[in-house]
Design a protein around this motif. Structure first.
Motif, PDB file in Angstrom:
ATOM      1  N   ARG A   1       0.864  -1.179   0.000  1.00 51.08           N
ATOM      2  CA  ARG A   1       0.000   0.000   0.000  1.00 51.08           C
ATOM      3  C   ARG A   1       0.898   1.225   0.000  1.00 51.08           C
ATOM      4  N   ARG A   2       0.398   2.284  -0.611  1.00 46.79           N
ATOM      5  CA  ARG A   2       1.158   3.528  -0.698  1.00 46.79           C
ATOM      6  C   ARG A   2       0.903   4.365   0.540  1.00 46.79           C
ATOM      7  N   VAL A   3       1.965   4.800   1.175  1.00 44.80           N
ATOM      8  CA  VAL A   3       1.861   5.668   2.332  1.00 44.80           C
ATOM      9  C   VAL A   3       2.822   6.841   2.132  1.00 44.80           C
ATOM     10  N   PRO A   4       2.456   8.016   2.586  1.00 48.02           N
ATOM     11  CA  PRO A   4       3.377   9.155   2.450  1.00 48.02           C
ATOM     12  C   PRO A   4       4.578   8.982   3.375  1.00 48.02           C
ATOM     13  N   ILE A   5       5.763   9.270   2.860  1.00 50.82           N
ATOM     14  CA  ILE A   5       6.979   9.139   3.667  1.00 50.82           C
ATOM     15  C   ILE A   5       7.697  10.463   3.844  1.00 50.82           C
ATOM     16  N   GLY A   6       7.233  11.491   3.170  1.00 48.17           N
ATOM     17  CA  GLY A   6       7.877  12.797   3.321  1.00 48.17           C
ATOM     18  C   GLY A   6       7.460  13.722   2.206  1.00 48.17           C
ATOM     19  N   ARG A   7       7.981  14.939   2.255  1.00 51.39           N
ATOM     20  CA  ARG A   7       7.677  15.937   1.244  1.00 51.39           C
ATOM     21  C   ARG A   7       8.984  16.464   0.661  1.00 51.39           C
TER      22      ARG A   7
ATOM     23  N   VAL B   1      13.688  24.484 -13.616  1.00 51.05           N
ATOM     24  CA  VAL B   1      13.882  23.321 -12.756  1.00 51.05           C
ATOM     25  C   VAL B   1      12.504  22.836 -12.326  1.00 51.05           C
ATOM     26  N   ARG B   2      12.260  21.552 -12.521  1.00 48.88           N
ATOM     27  CA  ARG B   2      10.979  20.949 -12.143  1.00 48.88           C
ATOM     28  C   ARG B   2      11.235  19.753 -11.242  1.00 48.88           C
ATOM     29  N   VAL B   3      10.261  19.491 -10.400  1.00 46.86           N
ATOM     30  CA  VAL B   3      10.330  18.301  -9.552  1.00 46.86           C
ATOM     31  C   VAL B   3       9.499  17.226 -10.223  1.00 46.86           C
ATOM     32  N   ARG B   4      10.072  16.052 -10.330  1.00 46.39           N
ATOM     33  CA  ARG B   4       9.402  14.918 -10.938  1.00 46.39           C
ATOM     34  C   ARG B   4       9.593  13.739 -10.006  1.00 46.39           C
ATOM     35  N   VAL B   5       8.602  12.891  -9.934  1.00 43.85           N
ATOM     36  CA  VAL B   5       8.681  11.715  -9.065  1.00 43.85           C
ATOM     37  C   VAL B   5       8.798  10.479  -9.940  1.00 43.85           C
ATOM     38  N   ASP B   6       9.836   9.717  -9.722  1.00 42.15           N
ATOM     39  CA  ASP B   6      10.024   8.447 -10.417  1.00 42.15           C
ATOM     40  C   ASP B   6       9.738   7.312  -9.446  1.00 42.15           C
ATOM     41  N   SER B   7       9.079   6.296  -9.925  1.00 42.95           N
ATOM     42  CA  SER B   7       8.826   5.117  -9.116  1.00 42.95           C
ATOM     43  C   SER B   7       9.967   4.129  -9.349  1.00 42.95           C
TER      44      SER B   7
END
Length: 163
Positions: free
Chosen positions: A51-57, A124-130
């Motif tokens: 399950r996905r849970v938030p771990i930080g920002r 500059v952009r923030v991107r999230v990679d899995s």
């Protein structure tokens, strides 16, 4: 789940109407047919999900970094140079020149002017990679073991009775 917690497969029927005699037991896990008395043996199976849970920002933040730059710039200036040449005219011209106003020359130089301006250089952009990785999960699983208990002998785990 702790060992003292009972699940549906672990529960023993304690209903007052249940006969404890193995030949007439009406428990749902007991099976009686023409070949004898039997029961259903159960065991725990491991079911693993995620399950996905938030771990930080992650927040974009800008900070100012000061960097010293030295640039060499060519500059020019004017200097006075006297040129002496022999006079080829007559003397009347020379006498007349003594009473005239003296010539004046304005000298110039280049001065360095430093200005700063802000120009955009990149976006500059923030991107999230899995990112997939493997982790091992270890758990203790319980299973039921069936033993035969004979009135005259202690229980044996191989299912045979001497007699």
């Amino acid at each position: 789940m702790s060992d003292d917690t009972m699940t549906n497969t672990d529960a023993v029927n304690t209903d007052a109407t249940t006969n404890t005699d193995a030949t007439t037991n009406t428990d749902a896990t007991t099976n009686t047919d023409a070949t004898g008395v039997g029961l259903v043996r159960s065991e725990e199976r491991l079911a693993v999900t995620t399950r996905r849970v938030p771990i930080g920002r992650a927040v974009l933040r800008k900070r100012i970094v000061v960097e010293r730059r030295t640039i060499t710039v060519d500059v020019a200036h004017e200097e006075v140079v006297l040129d002496h040449e022999p006079f080829d005219g007559d003397e009347t011209d020379a006498a007349h020149g003594m009473h005239l106003a003296l010539p004046e020359v304005v000298l110039h130089e280049e001065q360095i002017v430093v200005t700063k301006r802000i120009v955009p250089v990149e976006r500059v952009r923030v991107r999230v990679d899995s990112v997939q990785e493997e982790r091992q999960v270890t758990a203790e699983l319980r299973r039921e073991q069936v033993d035969v208990v004979h009135d005259s002998e202690p229980a044996r785990t191989d299912g045979t009775i001497r007699g």
